[in-house]
Design a protein around this motif. Structure first.
Motif, PDB file in Angstrom:
ATOM      1  N   LEU A   2       0.754  -1.107   0.122  1.00  0.00           N
ATOM      2  CA  LEU A   2      -0.170   0.017  -0.195  1.00  0.00           C
ATOM      3  C   LEU A   2       0.891   1.289  -0.212  1.00  0.00           C
ATOM      4  CD1 LEU A   2      -3.196  -0.669   2.622  1.00  0.00           C
ATOM      5  CD2 LEU A   2      -3.171  -1.277   0.068  1.00  0.00           C
ATOM      6  N   SER A   5       2.320   1.730  -3.509  1.00  0.00           N
ATOM      7  CA  SER A   5       1.208   2.372  -4.306  1.00  0.00           C
ATOM      8  C   SER A   5       1.179   3.471  -4.102  1.00  0.00           C
ATOM      9  CB  SER A   5       0.215   1.501  -4.203  1.00  0.00           C
ATOM     10  OG  SER A   5       0.702  -0.555  -4.554  1.00  0.00           O
ATOM     11  N   ALA A   6       1.032   4.254  -2.752  1.00  0.00           N
ATOM     12  CA  ALA A   6       0.472   5.689  -2.654  1.00  0.00           C
ATOM     13  C   ALA A   6       2.125   6.134  -3.044  1.00  0.00           C
ATOM     14  CB  ALA A   6       0.592   5.443  -1.387  1.00  0.00           C
ATOM     15  N   GLY A   9       1.285   7.327  -6.520  1.00  0.00           N
ATOM     16  CA  GLY A   9       0.814   8.959  -7.008  1.00  0.00           C
ATOM     17  C   GLY A   9       1.896  10.041  -6.557  1.00  0.00           C
ATOM     18  N   SER A 125      -8.433   0.649   3.870  1.00  0.00           N
ATOM     19  CA  SER A 125      -7.161   1.151   3.392  1.00  0.00           C
ATOM     20  C   SER A 125      -7.337  -0.100   2.332  1.00  0.00           C
ATOM     21  CB  SER A 125      -6.423  -0.557   4.757  1.00  0.00           C
ATOM     22  OG  SER A 125      -6.645  -1.128   4.065  1.00  0.00           O
ATOM     23  N   VAL A 129      -5.832   4.547  -0.579  1.00  0.00           N
ATOM     24  CA  VAL A 129      -4.922   4.198  -1.345  1.00  0.00           C
ATOM     25  C   VAL A 129      -5.548   4.030  -2.239  1.00  0.00           C
ATOM     26  CG1 VAL A 129      -3.294   3.102  -1.248  1.00  0.00           C
ATOM     27  CG2 VAL A 129      -3.951   2.764   0.748  1.00  0.00           C
ATOM     28  N   CYS A 130      -5.953   3.708  -3.094  1.00  0.00           N
ATOM     29  CA  CYS A 130      -6.831   3.519  -4.723  1.00  0.00           C
ATOM     30  C   CYS A 130      -7.050   4.957  -4.844  1.00  0.00           C
ATOM     31  CB  CYS A 130      -7.531   2.917  -5.269  1.00  0.00           C
ATOM     32  SG  CYS A 130      -7.125   1.264  -5.203  1.00  0.00           S
ATOM     33  N   PHE A 132      -5.919   7.785  -2.740  1.00  0.00           N
ATOM     34  CA  PHE A 132      -5.061   8.559  -2.678  1.00  0.00           C
ATOM     35  C   PHE A 132      -4.414   8.827  -3.848  1.00  0.00           C
ATOM     36  CE2 PHE A 132      -0.549   9.092  -1.803  1.00  0.00           C
ATOM     37  CZ  PHE A 132      -1.102  10.410  -0.728  1.00  0.00           C
ATOM     38  N   TYR A 133      -3.437   8.178  -5.013  1.00  0.00           N
ATOM     39  CA  TYR A 133      -2.731   8.034  -5.981  1.00  0.00           C
ATOM     40  C   TYR A 133      -3.166   8.072  -7.041  1.00  0.00           C
ATOM     41  CZ  TYR A 133      -3.464   2.542  -7.116  1.00  0.00           C
ATOM     42  OH  TYR A 133      -3.775   1.843  -7.652  1.00  0.00           O
ATOM     43  N   SER A 313      -8.551   1.038  -8.560  1.00  0.00           N
ATOM     44  CA  SER A 313      -7.860   2.347  -9.259  1.00  0.00           C
ATOM     45  C   SER A 313      -8.260   1.862 -10.781  1.00  0.00           C
ATOM     46  CB  SER A 313      -6.482   1.746  -9.002  1.00  0.00           C
ATOM     47  OG  SER A 313      -5.645   1.142  -9.664  1.00  0.00           O
TER      48      SER A 313
END
Length: 587
Positions: A2, A5-6, A9, A125, A129-130, A132-133, A313
């Motif tokens: 996670l 991945s963030a 972004g 969670s 995160v999805c 966010f980025y 995403s």
């Protein structure tokens, strides 16, 4: 996983010099082929595939492996039928997608049964995160995050297959056990609608699903449009097809590993019942056989979550694109905000909505099965609409609505018929040992630890009564395999949409001219060839008439003139025969 991945972004938010509409939604149309191909694969293969296909192998054998025939041919067709139309019109949206919440909830539902991670924490969670980025990095962040997550998906399957082969004495033993257990099957060739699996309905299902995705799915088309031209998009399509087929076959192989490992002690029907659904077999096998290795259990579980994260995403980014371009921009043309701001807020909004709806969907039950059925039912009508739009000139809005409503209603009825029979699965055995083997040096204990080596199976009674699937009610009024539903919906939408459009045009008295830019090159080529053939035929008939008129003329000069013209255009043999025929008839 996670955090990385963030971080992707954040990286593209900080390094992006331009924040325009094209840069945010289409990655500036300068993406490399490899990340786009990997993203196409990761988006197409969700957590439902990673957990559902092995479960299908475990219960029904290798029938679904033959989906890959359709998966191989379908993208080639779509790359020539649809891709040129999208590039010619420079589109960024093709239609609306609303199954994101179900995809987000699926792995959380299954993993909650075999780990200490709660459903709520999993959904929040992954969803946060999805969002966010996607919000910060746009399409570039989504594409590169898909590459990272796609690698983890492959790692998960390789870990399952590798560990299974080690415990079972090699891949040869896996196939041997699967063969003895009736799991290596070849679907028969049949058009019987009652048969659950035939080579015909499996091939048709694979073709429809992947053509609908690559030719009319917002997530996939938007990725293909991040490349500069049609040729590069075709290459990305072919590369992603190879990845999809390879991943699907690995899922099938992992299903055979699961059967070989649990063949005498089915965890769904054992006295302790550690799992309640075949969809939980993959995470249960991972925790049961790899839990004692530091970090490996977490690495494998991230592979399952990555399968969900990549699809979610992609959906959030695509929903933002559709909402911004197809709804907000046309409805509020004078609203004073920039393209980037509008898309940014849409992305954030849909991320929050998807997280909220996941908890609502969680109350529906049977999530994985419902998701597969719904997506399958919509693939046929969706593909039909794009085929009619790209390949006909008589299709209109009324025909679209009529065809869609009719085909979706039919598909829904066939999928949810009251009293629908349940197809029995292949035999399962349950002669589990009555003891538990606990290794106090590890942090886990399993009621199936005694089966971690193939030699442990030798003392069991292999002739024990197997457990079969649910008995089929013989007094059954109607049944059709769910594998035929998409095909029937496709042809229904094509038929009703096409002829409905003709009827509507007849009564309205209005027909619109369709520009060639909105039609598939194949359709245009066919039309021009047909028109050319008709023109040639008309010209030949005209010249034949002129020749006959010349030959019947009393003017000798006129006869000689047209004989010479005919000879020059059509050759000596043909002209001589025509002239001879005239003289034979005359004299």
């Amino acid at each position: 996983m996670l955090v990385v991945s963030a971080g992707i972004g954040i990286f593209f938010q900080l390094t992006s010099k331009k924040k325009t509409y094209v840069d945010y939604l289409l990655a500036g149309k300068d993406m490399l082929i490899f990340p786009v191909a990997f993203s196409l694969f990761a988006t197409f293969m969700s957590a439902t595939t990673l957990m559902g296909i092995p479960a299908e192998m475990y219960l029904y054998g290798t029938n679904m492996a033959f989906l890959n025939i359709g998966f191989t041919i379908g993208p080639i067709i779509t790359s020539y039928v649809f891709l040129p139309v999208f590039f010619a019109n420079n589109v960024s949206t093709v239609y609306e997608i609303l199954f994101t919440s179900a995809t987000l909830y699926a792995p959380a539902l299954s993993l909650s049964a075999v780990s200490s991670l709660s459903v709520s924490m999993s959904v929040i969670s992954v969803g946060v995160v999805c969002t966010f980025y996607c919000t910060l990095g746009g399409m570039k962040a989504v594409l590169w995050a898909d590459v990272f997550q796609g690698v983890l998906m492959f790692v998960c399957l390789f870990a399952v297959i590798g560990q299974g082969c080690l415990l079972l004495g090699g891949i040869e033993n896996v196939f041997g056990i699967a063969y003895d257990g009736g799991r290596l099957v070849f679907p028969k060739f049949s058009f019987n609608l009652n048969e659950q699996y035939t080579i015909v309905n499996i091939f048709a299902q694979g073709m429809i699903i992947i053509m609908s995705n690559f030719g009319g799915d917002q997530m996939q088309v938007q990725r293909l449009m991040t490349l500069r031209n049609v040729e590069r998009s075709r290459i990305a399509t072919y590369l992603s097809t190879a990845m999809i087929v390879g991943f699907q076959l690995l899922c099938c192989l992992s299903g055979l590993v699961l059967y070989a490992y649990f063949r005498y002690c089915d965890p769904m029907t054992s006295s302790s019942k550690p799992i309640h659904s075949a969809d939980q077999m993959i995470p249960y096998f991972i925790s049961n056989t790899l839990g004692h290795l530091p970090g490996i259990l977490g690495l494998c579980i991230t592979g399952i979550f990555s399968a969900s994260l990549s699809t979610v995403s992609s959906s959030i980014n695509s929903l933002a694109s559709v909402a911004s371009e197809d709804f907000i921009k046309p409805l509020f043309p004078k609203f004073n905000w920039g393209n980037f701001d509008r898309i940014f807020l849409c992305t954030l909004f849909f991320g929050v909505i998807c997280i909220a709806l996941s908890f609502v969907i969680g109350s529906l039950g049977h999530l994985v099965k419902m998701s597969v059925i719904l997506i399958g039912n919509l693939s046929g009508p969706n593909l039909a609409v794009f085929l009619l739009a790209a390949c006909t000139t008589t299709f209109n809005e009324g025909g679209v609505i009529l065809g869609l409503l009719t085909s979706i209603a039919l598909a829904s009825y066939l999928s949810f018929i009251p009293g629908r029979k349940t197809d029995p699965f292949l035999p399962l055995h349950n002669v589990c040992p009555s003891f538990e083997t606990v290794d106090h040096n590890t942090s886990y204990a399993s009621p199936f630890s005694g089966f971690q080596n193939i030699t442990n199976f030798t003392y069991l009674n292999t002739s024990s009564t197997p457990i079969h699937g649910l008995k089929v009610d013989e007094v059954h009024t109607f049944h059709i395999s769910y594998m035929w539903v998409s095909s029937l919906a496709l042809f229904t939408c094509l038929f009703v949409g096409y002829f409905g459009s003709i009827v509507i045009t007849f009564f309205n008295g209005k027909s619109k001219d369709v520009s060639e830019i909105h039609l598939s090159p194949i359709r245009i080529r066919f039309s021009k060839r047909k028109l050319k053939n008709n023109d040639v035929k008309s010209q030949k008939e005209k010249e034949e008439v002129e020749l006959q008129m010349a030959l019947t003329s009393s003017d000798t000069t006129t006869q000689e003139k047209y004989r010479f013209i005919y000879l020059k255009k059509f050759g000596r043999e043909r002209s001589s025969k025509a002239i001879q025929l005239y003289f034979i008839k005359t004299f």
